[in-house]
Each structure stands twice: as structure tokens, then as C-alpha cells.
Design an enzyme around this catalytic site. Structure first.
Site, PDB file in Angstrom:
ATOM      1  N   GLU A  38      27.753  30.679 -18.761  1.00 26.01           N
ATOM      2  CA  GLU A  38      28.031  29.891 -19.958  1.00 26.01           C
ATOM      3  C   GLU A  38      26.724  29.604 -20.680  1.00 26.01           C
ATOM      4  O   GLU A  38      25.743  29.193 -20.058  1.00 26.01           O
ATOM      5  CB  GLU A  38      28.707  28.549 -19.612  1.00 26.01           C
ATOM      6  CG  GLU A  38      30.049  28.671 -18.934  1.00 26.01           C
ATOM      7  CD  GLU A  38      30.638  27.319 -18.570  1.00 26.01           C
ATOM      8  OE1 GLU A  38      30.184  26.293 -19.138  1.00 26.01           O
ATOM      9  OE2 GLU A  38      31.536  27.267 -17.709  1.00 26.01           O
ATOM     10  N   GLU A  53      31.039  25.260 -11.155  1.00 24.29           N
ATOM     11  CA  GLU A  53      29.970  24.276 -10.982  1.00 24.29           C
ATOM     12  C   GLU A  53      30.286  23.278  -9.861  1.00 24.29           C
ATOM     13  O   GLU A  53      30.124  22.061 -10.020  1.00 24.29           O
ATOM     14  CB  GLU A  53      29.712  23.531 -12.303  1.00 24.29           C
ATOM     15  CG  GLU A  53      29.274  24.446 -13.438  1.00 24.29           C
ATOM     16  CD  GLU A  53      28.882  23.676 -14.703  1.00 24.29           C
ATOM     17  OE1 GLU A  53      29.323  22.518 -14.850  1.00 24.29           O
ATOM     18  OE2 GLU A  53      28.132  24.231 -15.530  1.00 24.29           O
TER      19      GLU A  53
END
Length: 478
Positions: free
Chosen positions: A263, A118
Site C-alpha cells: 500500500e 498489518e
């Protein structure tokens, strides 16, 4: 986010007739003071029919344990290494040491390299904008040079905040305006090299940060008010969020790039909406939703996803929220938190870890004759919680119902256990005492230390028994 009601089994509806799901994965994080040996976790993954595993870094023992397991592995390169990977020579050395060796010598089935985690997250304020793509390019070049360009694919797990909708509908999706050029270049690299776009989607976070978020829209029961996007109906956030990305990819000329859900999950503690009931509802709903293989309205077909996460991690940062340590579908010692049918086994529920070895059954609690208003209580609790994990003591959490003595005992025991039950770890200025009677109550489980595994995680997050004894001795005399 890319850690967790600790260890309590809740009996819920068992879905016995779900279609078999293929290829479900799990995130295996190791930021824990209670680390299970890698071989125990690998056996756990196989017992539960989990075929893909995602790692956040490189640990030799972990990868070696995955050798010959046939599990497909995604290996992570942390954000703090992105600038280093800006050197082709450094990238080649890293691939040789951490990929080529494990594939050739240990038979590890490494299929993906996640370069960064991220890195374009809005809260990073552009820290990694200039280093992410060069790192991906150099890793790709190094893989090709090592003869692994076709076998191992580069990707970069991104948070769903890298795209947005101008209309509040998926069809209005596009890359976020302030990083549009960066994301477009990254996706072009993925497209040119036949690599997937990896995205992390968290309905829980939307509910956590926005009190007006429609709760039912986070789940898959069909109870939410439908969203009509030009005739396409959305009844859950996952489909809508996913398809916002699909629209963004299509608008920028990359409609055929494969998508992996890096995720997705729901925590069980640390917030009023983080509990085993909602976690079971979300994760079981997601598994049932993808088991039919129909995908989303804009991207029909099987969904490749990694559940977040496999096991709780009590050493994770709690900066995003104290729920960060409680994302696991299993407790720190590999016990199922609730019944979850992954559709991969005949049991219809999660299988616990086998051959888990604990230290002696003893706990540290506040002495019965100690007073809760003793002036040493506050500094002792502060010290214990500063070095151990007290996130289960928050408001509306699994241990939120404890009285003052219970809160103090929980803090003392957390510190005592992570210090391998050393006698000095239960002194607390004479306030602590060791008991062999389990103080756990209701939904609140007082942890019991696993026999220490001194592998990669302990080298990063823990200490040897001798070092701990020295630290505790110094604390007691200061």
C-alpha cells in the site's frame, strides 16, 4: 490501512512523456455503500492498464468477475480469521473453497495470498502475534497439498512500524525490538518458501501524526534537505523508509527476500494535508519515481507496488482518522479525482468507469423555510451522520466551506442516498425535502446513489430495499 474533493476534476500538469510502467497494481476495497458492480471495476482496471489488484477479503462475485481478465490477483485473509487458520483442516478447506475453485473453474489468476493485514501493528498490542505465523504455515501447506505451491505465494502485508532505525538513518534499520523474534520467524518462513515481504509505506501518516515532519520529504520533487547516510543520499521518505527495511532484512540474514509495496498513496479529504493537489503531487511523483526502474539506493531495479487505493470507501472505520474514507484515486462512482498518468495508457490520464448507472437525479436538503436552530436539527444530523458518511464536513475538508444550512443538507443527503432515495429517508421530522437541483458547490460534491449492487459488500455492510424501508418506518414512529 488496509478509503479515498469527492468527484471534482482538478486540472494539473499533464505528464505526457513518462516512460511506460509495467506491473503497477491497485488496492480494491469494498467497504462502501456505493458499490460499483465488480464487472465495471474489472473493466476500469483494464482500461487504465492496471495489471495487478489486491483484495482484502474473498468475495465470490468479485473473483468471478476477475476470471479470464489476466489480472494478477492478491487475495486477503482478514485478521479475524487468523486464529481459525491455525487449524490445518480449516486452512485446507479455505484454500479449496476460495482459491482452487476460482483458479480451476473461473480462470482467476491468483498469485498471492495475503494472510492477515498489518497484524503486527503496534496499536493491536500483540493481539495477532501468536496466530499470524501458524496461519501462514497452514495456508502454505494447504497450497502445496492442492498443487498450487509454486503458482500461489503466501505473504503478509505489514506496516512500516515493524522496523525502526537506531540512528535515524536507513543503515541503522532493524526489526522493532519488542517483536524482533516474531518478525524474524515470519521472514524466515517467507525466505524458506520463496515468498515476498509485503510492506505498507505511508508518508502521509508520518505527516499526519507529527507536526514537525518535514513536508517536502514526503514528496519526490527533490526539494527536501538531503539525508546523507554514509555517502548515500536520500531526498524522500519512501526511499529512506524502504531502505531501512532492506538494512533490517540484511542484518538478519534475509537480504535476498523480494519486497512488494502493498500500500502506498495519499488521501484527498479529511485533513488539512489531505486534498487533491497534494494527492496528485504525491502519486504522480511516486509513479515518475518508479517508472525509471532504478529502485532505491539499497535495492536497485523495478519496484512492485499497489497504489492505495482505487476507489473511495465510505463505510471504512474512521478510527485512524476521517481521511480513511478518501484514499481513492477515483471517486465512489469511478470518476478520476485528478489527472494522474500511470504510464500504462496512451491517454496520459485516468480513464473513468464506464456504464455507471445512477438512481434518479434528486437530492435531500433542508427545507427552505426550516430554521437552523430548530431543536430537531441536532438529533437529525447526529442520526444521519451516524449511519451515513459526513467526513467531508470536517475542518479544511472539501465541504468545510459550507454554511450551516449546507452542512445540514449534506448530512441529510448522505443518509438519503445510501438508503436508495427512499422517501422516508428524507423526512427528518419534517425538516427535509427532495430537490432535483444539484446542491453541489465548489469543491463539495453532494453524492448521487449508484443503482444498488446487492453483492458481497451489501451482504456485509448494507441492506435490501425492503429492510431499509422497515428500519426507516420504525425510526419515524419511535
Amino acid at each position: 490501512m488496509g478509503s479515498k474533493s469527492f468527484g471534482v476534476l482538478f486540472v494539473v500538469v499533464l505528464l505526457l512523456f513518462s516512460p511506460i510502467v509495467s506491473g503497477i497494481g491497485a488496492n480494491w476495497g469494498t467497504q462502501s455503500t456505493y458499490r460499483l458492480p465488480p464487472e465495471v471495476v474489472v473493466r476500469l482496471l483494464k482500461d487504465n492498464g492496471i495489471q495487478n489488484v489486491k483484495l482484502f477479503d474473498v468475495d465470490y462475485d468479485t473473483l468471478k468477475a476477475l476470471g479470464k481478465s489476466s489480472l494478477e490477483v492478491m487475495v486477503g485473509i482478514p485478521n479475524d480469521m487468523l486464529s481459525t487458520m491455525g487449524s490445518l483442516k480449516a486452512a485446507e478447506k479455505w484454500v479449496s473453497k476460495n482459491v482452487s475453485v476460482h483458479i480451476s473453474n473461473n480462470n482467476v489468476n491468483i498469485r498471492y495470498l495475503a494472510v492477515g493485514n498489518e497484524p503486527y501493528l503496534r496499536t493491536y498490542n500483540g493481539t495477532y502475534l501468536k496466530t499470524t505465523l501458524p496461519a501462514m504455515q497452514n495456508i502454505q501447506t494447504a497450497l502445496v497439498k492442492a498443487g498450487l505451491g509454486n503458482q500461489v505465494k503466501v505473504t503478509c502485508p505489514l506496516n512500516a512500524d515493524v522496523y525502526e532505525s537506531s540512528s535515524s538513518f536507513p543503515s541503522g534499520g532493524d526489526f522493532r525490538a519488542d517483536i524482533h523474534g516474531n518478525v524474524s520467524q515470519l521472514v524466515k518462513f517467507l525466505s524458506d518458501n520463496g515468498c515476498p515481504f509485503t510492506i505498507n509505506i505511508y508518508p502521509f501518516i508520518s505527516l499526519y501524526i507529527d507536526p514537525n515532519f518535514p513536508v517536502e520529504y514526503a514528496f519526490f520533487d527533490g526539494n527536501a534537505s538531503p539525508l546523507n547516510d554514509g555517502g548515500t543520499i536520500y531526498t524522500n521518505m519512501f526511499d529512506a523508509n524502504h531502505d531501512t527495511l532492506v538494512w533490517a532484512l540484511q542484518k538478519n540474514g534475509f537480504g535476498n527476500v523480494p519486497i512488494i509495496i502493498g500500500e502506498i498513496g495519499w488521501p484527498t479529504d479529511g485533513d488539512r494535508n489531505a486534498n487533491v493537489q497534494l494527492a496528485q503531487r504525491f502519486n504522480q511523483g511516486f509513479m515518475q519515481h518508479i517508472s525509471a526502474g532504478k529502485g532505491t539506493p539499497m535495492r536497485p531495479g523495478p519496484v512492485d507496488a499497489f497504489l492505495f487505493s482505487l476507489i473511495d470507501e465510505d463505510a471504512k472505520s474512521i478510527q485512524p482518522g476521517i481521511f480513511e474514507r478518501h484514499w481513492g484515486i477515483l471517486t465512489y462512482d469511478g470518476l478520476p479525482k485528478y489527472i494522474l498518468n500511470l504510464g500504462t495508457t496512451n491517454s496520459g490520464s485516468l480513464i473513468p468507469a464506464r456504464n455507471v448507472k445512477y438512481l434518479e437525479r434528486k437530492w435531500c436538503v433542508l427545507k427552505p423555510n426550516a430554521k437552523v436552530d430548530d431543536p430537531q436539527i441536532a438529533p437529525s444530523m447526529s442520526y444521519a451522520c451516524g449511519l451515513a458518511d459526513c467526513t467531508s464536513l470536517g475542518y479544511q475538508t472539501s465541504c468545510g466551506g459550507l454554511d450551516a444550512r449546507g452542512n445540514i443538507s449534506y448530512a441529510f443527503n448522505s443518509y438519503y442516498q445510501i438508503n436508495n432515495q427512499l422517501d422516508d429517508a428524507c423526512k427528518f421530522q419534517g425538516l427535509g425535502t427532495v430537490t432535483k437541483s444539484d446542491p453541489s458547490t465548489g469543491t463539495c460534491r453532494f453524492g448521487l446513489m449508484i443503482q444498488p449492487y446487492y453483492g458481497g459488500a451489501e451482504r456485509k455492510h448494507g441492506y435490501t430495499r425492503t429492510a431499509l424501508a422497515l428500519i426507516l418506518f420504525l425510526w419515524t414512529i419511535l
